[in-house]
Design a protein around this motif. Structure first.
Motif, mmCIF file in Angstrom:
data_model
loop_
_atom_site.group_PDB
_atom_site.id
_atom_site.type_symbol
_atom_site.label_atom_id
_atom_site.label_comp_id
_atom_site.label_asym_id
_atom_site.label_seq_id
_atom_site.Cartn_x
_atom_site.Cartn_y
_atom_site.Cartn_z
ATOM 1 N N LYS A 170 56.247 30.139 34.304
ATOM 2 C CA LYS A 170 56.364 28.844 33.629
ATOM 3 C C LYS A 170 55.507 27.769 34.278
ATOM 4 O O LYS A 170 54.857 26.982 33.592
ATOM 5 C CB LYS A 170 57.825 28.401 33.606
ATOM 6 C CG LYS A 170 58.071 27.156 32.793
ATOM 7 C CD LYS A 170 59.538 26.829 32.703
ATOM 8 C CE LYS A 170 59.721 25.589 31.844
ATOM 9 N NZ LYS A 170 61.132 25.255 31.663
ATOM 10 N N ASP A 171 55.488 27.714 35.618
ATOM 11 C CA ASP A 171 54.748 26.636 36.280
ATOM 12 C C ASP A 171 53.285 26.989 36.564
ATOM 13 O O ASP A 171 52.547 26.210 37.168
ATOM 14 C CB ASP A 171 55.454 26.165 37.552
ATOM 15 C CG ASP A 171 55.445 27.170 38.700
ATOM 16 O OD1 ASP A 171 54.627 28.112 38.706
ATOM 17 O OD2 ASP A 171 56.276 27.008 39.618
ATOM 18 N N GLY A 172 52.850 28.177 36.139
ATOM 19 C CA GLY A 172 51.443 28.553 36.259
ATOM 20 C C GLY A 172 51.029 29.082 37.618
ATOM 21 O O GLY A 172 49.836 29.261 37.868
ATOM 22 N N THR A 173 51.997 29.374 38.508
ATOM 23 C CA THR A 173 51.646 29.894 39.833
ATOM 24 C C THR A 173 51.654 31.420 39.891
ATOM 25 O O THR A 173 51.348 31.988 40.931
ATOM 26 C CB THR A 173 52.597 29.339 40.920
ATOM 27 O OG1 THR A 173 53.943 29.708 40.599
ATOM 28 C CG2 THR A 173 52.468 27.828 41.028
ATOM 29 N N ARG A 174 51.984 32.061 38.783
ATOM 30 C CA ARG A 174 51.987 33.527 38.746
ATOM 31 C C ARG A 174 50.544 33.992 38.777
ATOM 32 O O ARG A 174 49.736 33.635 37.913
ATOM 33 C CB ARG A 174 52.692 34.010 37.477
ATOM 34 C CG ARG A 174 52.893 35.492 37.403
ATOM 35 C CD ARG A 174 54.022 35.924 38.339
ATOM 36 N NE ARG A 174 54.468 37.259 38.014
ATOM 37 C CZ ARG A 174 54.179 38.329 38.748
ATOM 38 N NH1 ARG A 174 53.481 38.191 39.844
ATOM 39 N NH2 ARG A 174 54.605 39.505 38.394
ATOM 40 N N VAL A 175 50.190 34.758 39.789
ATOM 41 C CA VAL A 175 48.823 35.258 39.932
ATOM 42 C C VAL A 175 48.550 36.255 38.804
ATOM 43 O O VAL A 175 49.351 37.156 38.556
ATOM 44 C CB VAL A 175 48.629 35.937 41.313
ATOM 45 C CG1 VAL A 175 47.225 36.523 41.431
ATOM 46 C CG2 VAL A 175 48.916 34.953 42.438
ATOM 47 N N LYS A 176 47.418 36.077 38.137
ATOM 48 C CA LYS A 176 47.045 36.988 37.054
ATOM 49 C C LYS A 176 46.260 38.170 37.603
ATOM 50 O O LYS A 176 45.398 38.005 38.457
ATOM 51 C CB LYS A 176 46.174 36.272 36.020
ATOM 52 C CG LYS A 176 46.892 35.239 35.213
ATOM 53 C CD LYS A 176 45.949 34.639 34.194
ATOM 54 C CE LYS A 176 46.658 33.561 33.403
ATOM 55 N NZ LYS A 176 45.745 32.934 32.424
ATOM 56 N N PRO A 177 46.523 39.346 37.063
ATOM 57 C CA PRO A 177 45.668 40.492 37.408
ATOM 58 C C PRO A 177 44.352 40.361 36.647
ATOM 59 O O PRO A 177 44.254 39.595 35.685
ATOM 60 C CB PRO A 177 46.480 41.688 36.914
ATOM 61 C CG PRO A 177 47.284 41.148 35.782
ATOM 62 C CD PRO A 177 47.596 39.717 36.140
ATOM 63 N N GLU A 178 43.348 41.090 37.068
ATOM 64 C CA GLU A 178 42.076 41.115 36.352
ATOM 65 C C GLU A 178 42.302 41.712 34.967
ATOM 66 O O GLU A 178 42.893 42.791 34.837
ATOM 67 C CB GLU A 178 41.052 41.981 37.079
ATOM 68 C CG GLU A 178 40.538 41.410 38.354
ATOM 69 C CD GLU A 178 39.485 42.300 39.007
ATOM 70 O OE1 GLU A 178 39.437 43.517 38.736
ATOM 71 O OE2 GLU A 178 38.707 41.765 39.797
ATOM 72 N N TYR A 179 41.834 41.015 33.948
ATOM 73 C CA TYR A 179 41.973 41.505 32.581
ATOM 74 C C TYR A 179 41.227 42.825 32.448
ATOM 75 O O TYR A 179 40.077 42.958 32.841
ATOM 76 C CB TYR A 179 41.409 40.476 31.590
ATOM 77 C CG TYR A 179 41.820 40.733 30.173
ATOM 78 C CD1 TYR A 179 42.954 40.144 29.638
ATOM 79 C CD2 TYR A 179 41.088 41.596 29.363
ATOM 80 C CE1 TYR A 179 43.345 40.383 28.333
ATOM 81 C CE2 TYR A 179 41.473 41.849 28.057
ATOM 82 C CZ TYR A 179 42.600 41.240 27.545
ATOM 83 O OH TYR A 179 42.998 41.491 26.253
ATOM 84 N N GLY A 180 41.907 43.827 31.941
ATOM 85 C CA GLY A 180 41.303 45.146 31.740
ATOM 86 C C GLY A 180 41.334 46.048 32.961
ATOM 87 O O GLY A 180 40.894 47.197 32.886
ATOM 88 N N SER A 181 41.859 45.544 34.070
ATOM 89 C CA SER A 181 41.932 46.389 35.270
ATOM 90 C C SER A 181 43.055 47.408 35.114
ATOM 91 O O SER A 181 44.008 47.208 34.371
ATOM 92 C CB SER A 181 42.152 45.537 36.521
ATOM 93 O OG SER A 181 43.372 44.826 36.444
ATOM 94 N N VAL A 182 42.922 48.495 35.832
ATOM 95 C CA VAL A 182 43.852 49.609 35.700
ATOM 96 C C VAL A 182 44.737 49.708 36.946
ATOM 97 O O VAL A 182 44.281 49.466 38.060
ATOM 98 C CB VAL A 182 43.088 50.940 35.488
ATOM 99 C CG1 VAL A 182 44.039 52.110 35.331
ATOM 100 C CG2 VAL A 182 42.166 50.831 34.278
ATOM 101 N N PHE A 183 45.990 50.034 36.734
ATOM 102 C CA PHE A 183 46.922 50.364 37.811
ATOM 103 C C PHE A 183 47.266 51.838 37.645
ATOM 104 O O PHE A 183 47.801 52.240 36.604
ATOM 105 C CB PHE A 183 48.205 49.525 37.723
ATOM 106 C CG PHE A 183 48.030 48.106 38.161
ATOM 107 C CD1 PHE A 183 48.360 47.724 39.447
ATOM 108 C CD2 PHE A 183 47.543 47.144 37.286
ATOM 109 C CE1 PHE A 183 48.217 46.411 39.859
ATOM 110 C CE2 PHE A 183 47.395 45.833 37.694
ATOM 111 C CZ PHE A 183 47.726 45.460 38.983
#
Length: 181
Positions: free
Chosen positions: A113-126
Motif C-alpha cells: 500500500k505505501d509503495g515500499t514493497r520491492v518489485k522483482p524484475e519484470y519477466g524474471s524467473v524464480f
C-alpha cells in the motif's frame, strides 16, 4: 620442526574440509538452476541479518542459494533467480521472519500500500526445488510480472482454464503460474 609440520597439516586438513563443504553447498544450491546456466551462476549464502555472502561469483545474471533449514521449508529447498531480485528476496526474508501469520501478511499489505514493497524484475524467473531430499524434490517455476492483471496481459487470474495464469494479479507479487510446475 615436528610441531610445525603438524600445524601445517592441521591447517591443510581444515582448508580441504572447508573447500569440500563449499563445493557441496554449491552443488546443492545449483540444483534448481537450468543446466545451461549452472556454470555461470552466482552462489550465495544468506545470513541471519538478511544480507548474504557470495560463495562463487558468476558470469551470468542467475543467483542460487540454499533455503533448507529455514522455518517452514522442506528439508531440501533451493532457489535460483535473477541477481536483480536480491533486494526483493531480502525483503521477503524479513517478512518471513515475522512468525505471526496475520502480522506477517499485515506487514506485506502495508508495504504494498505505501509503495515500499520491492518489485522483482519484470519477466524474471524464480526456479525452486523443494522436497524431503534432492531425489524427491519437485521443481516449481514462476515468472515475475509485478503489477500485471488479466486486463494488461490477457491471461486469466485463476487456474480454472487449465493453462498459465496470473497469481496475485495487480500486486508487486503478481507472477505467472504454469500448470504442473
Amino acid at each position: 620442526m615436528r610441531r610445525t609440520v603438524l600445524i601445517v597439516l592441521g591447517v591443510l586438513a581444515v582448508a580441504a574440509g572447508a573447500l569440500a563443504q563449499t563445493a557441496a553447498d554449491s552443488d546443492r544450491a545449483l540444483a534448481a538452476a537450468p543446466q545451461q546456466m549452472r556454470e555461470g551462476a552466482t552462489i550465495i549464502k544468506w545470513k541471519p541479518d538478511f544480507t548474504y555472502e557470495t560463495l562463487k561469483k558468476g558470469t551470468n545474471r542467475m543467483v542460487c542459494y540454499d533455503r533448507s533449514g529455514e522455518p517452514g521449508r522442506q528439508p531440501f529447498a533451493v532457489q535460483c533467480t535473477s541477481l536483480g531480485n536480491l533486494d526483493r528476496v531480502a525483503q521477503n526474508r524479513k517478512f518471513e521472519a515475522i512468525t505471526d501469520k496475520a502480522a506477517r501478511q499485515a506487514a506485506i499489505d502495508a508495504a504494498e500500500k505505501d509503495g515500499t514493497r520491492v518489485k522483482p524484475e519484470y519477466g524474471s524467473v524464480f526456479y525452486m526445488m523443494n522436497g524431503p531430499d534432492q531425489e524427491h524434490a519437485r521443481p516449481h517455476t514462476t515468472i515475475a510480472l509485478p503489477g500485471a492483471t488479466s486486463q494488461s496481459t490477457g491471461l486469466p487470474d485463476n487456474p480454472k482454464q487449465g493453462g498459465a495464469w496470473i497469481m496475485n494479479a495487480g500486486t508487486t507479487t503478481a507472477h505467472l503460474m504454469t500448470p504442473g510446475h
